[in-house]
Write an enzyme that holds these catalytic residues in place. Structure first.
Site, mmCIF file in Angstrom:
data_model
loop_
_atom_site.group_PDB
_atom_site.id
_atom_site.type_symbol
_atom_site.label_atom_id
_atom_site.label_comp_id
_atom_site.label_asym_id
_atom_site.label_seq_id
_atom_site.Cartn_x
_atom_site.Cartn_y
_atom_site.Cartn_z
ATOM 1 N N HIS A 176 -0.235 -4.709 1.184
ATOM 2 C CA HIS A 176 -1.475 -5.274 0.674
ATOM 3 C C HIS A 176 -2.534 -5.551 1.988
ATOM 4 O O HIS A 176 -3.559 -5.549 1.935
ATOM 5 C CB HIS A 176 -1.470 -6.414 -0.294
ATOM 6 C CG HIS A 176 -0.784 -5.988 -1.456
ATOM 7 N ND1 HIS A 176 0.619 -6.040 -1.635
ATOM 8 C CD2 HIS A 176 -1.123 -5.425 -2.661
ATOM 9 C CE1 HIS A 176 0.951 -5.592 -2.730
ATOM 10 N NE2 HIS A 176 0.029 -5.248 -3.430
ATOM 11 N N ASP A 247 -0.187 4.322 -4.579
ATOM 12 C CA ASP A 247 -0.437 2.867 -4.718
ATOM 13 C C ASP A 247 -1.878 2.621 -4.410
ATOM 14 O O ASP A 247 -2.880 3.426 -4.154
ATOM 15 C CB ASP A 247 0.475 1.995 -3.718
ATOM 16 C CG ASP A 247 0.799 0.702 -4.224
ATOM 17 O OD1 ASP A 247 0.086 0.134 -5.201
ATOM 18 O OD2 ASP A 247 1.644 0.063 -3.925
#
Length: 350
Positions: A176, A247
């Protein structure tokens, strides 16, 4: 095809327009979209009514810190605690994981969503994004839990998504926020991180979600936009015939591909079927990026939820109360390597 994020508790006029776009395949909901069970059910229904075609409605409802819907929902323990139970009684632990999966999936289906992106089948080896979201550091143990969890989700009418292929658990970086590089060979990965994915594919999992991790001994680019990982290893070598999700392209480890259009193109060109664009600020640019592409994904129909009895029927089911009581047997550690992970952020998948 894109799965998009929306901004709040109700659809805006602009978001209703997004749903009309041919490339919009679904919506993923986050904590920012949840105020109560009744509210999120209304939001779910409004999305379906506003869309010109069936929408795949998704959430991350793994349990532990990655559980977007809480008030009115079971308090699902993170998967890490199952390993200690497995060491004492493997069969009982696997049966309880099956109930965890059934309970989670039953609540999400009763709410009107199709899919929770689960299970996490990464190895529990200290990654900051994974932490206690993983079953065990032992690939054979994770494989056994993967089979049980996939079967439990199926018993509730929900498709299963194995994440994060080919394994996010063995490097420390949180994708992230950071670039992650795993310098092991393909043979090492086949003997470790790929074992649970093979088990999940054998158990009939309908989807795989890719990792934004680079494995330079296998391919030069991150797995999520690597033709070698998707087309050769996952599809050809491992025989996977289901849906491949990227993702979230808003994660920092995806930025190496370039801007929004470049990221989406890279993932689709490499073999991903669906790209999540979870940040509402990126959605319009994302929809423009795919104009003119061939976007048919026949396999997506198999991801739609089945057998949704509704909350009244679920609450009346003896199994529901029993499952809620039983998951309290799963120990929860006070230590979690991923407690500050971006996976906890309401803006991030998954």
């Amino acid at each position: 095809m894109l799965v998009i994020g929306v901004s709040g508790h109700e659809l805006t006029a602009r978001e209703r327009d997004w749903l009309q776009h041919d490339a919009c395949a679904g919506v993923i909901l986050f904590l920012r979209n949840f105020a109560s069970k009744a509210q999120v059910m209304e939001l779910t229904q409004s999305i379906r009514e506003a869309a010109p075609r069936p929408m795949l409605l998704c959430v991350d409802q793994e349990g532990g810190r990655v559980q977007r819907f809480r008030d009115g929902y079971s308090n699902l323990p993170p998967l890490e605690g199952f390993d200690a139970l497995y060491q004492r009684d493997a069969d009982a632990a696997l049966e309880l994981a099956h109930e965890h999966a059934w309970l989670m999936a039953s609540e999400i289906r009763a709410t009107g969503l199709d899919l929770s992106f689960a299970p996490v089948v990464d190895l529990a080896r200290g990654n900051r994004a994974i932490g206690n979201r993983a079953f065990s550091p032992d690939p054979q143990v994770v494989a056994a839990f993967t089979r049980a969890y996939v079967d439990g989700m199926h018993s509730a009418g929900m498709a299963a998504t194995l994440k994060h292929f080919p394994g996010h658990g063995s490097v420390p970086e949180d994708t992230h926020y950071e670039v992650a590089i795993d310098d092991r060979s393909l043979e090492q990965l086949r003997g470790l991180d790929l074992v649970p994915f093979a088990a999940g594919i054998d158990a009939g999992a309908e989807a795989v979600m890719m990792a934004h991790v680079t494995y330079p001994q296998v391919a030069p680019e991150p797995a999520g936009y690597s033709p070698r990982w998707i087309r050769e290893i996952l599809r050809q070598d491992m025989g996977f015939r289901g849906v491949v999700f990227a993702d979230d392209i808003g994660m920092a480890a995806a930025f190496g591909a370039g801007g929004v259009k470049a990221r989406i193109d890279a993932h689709l060109d490499a073999g991903c079927d669906v790209v999540p664009v979870c940040h509402p600020d990126l959605v319009e640019e994302g929809l423009r990026a795919v104009e003119g592409r061939a976007l048919a994904t026949p396999g997506l129909a198999g991801m739609m939820g089945r057998m949704a009895p509704g909350w009244d029927a679920l609450l009346a089911d003896v199994r529901y109360g029993t499952a809620q009581a039983r998951i309290g047997e799963v120990p929860v550690s006070t230590q979690d390597a991923g407690v500050t992970s971006g996976a906890n952020d309401e803006a991030n998948a998954t």
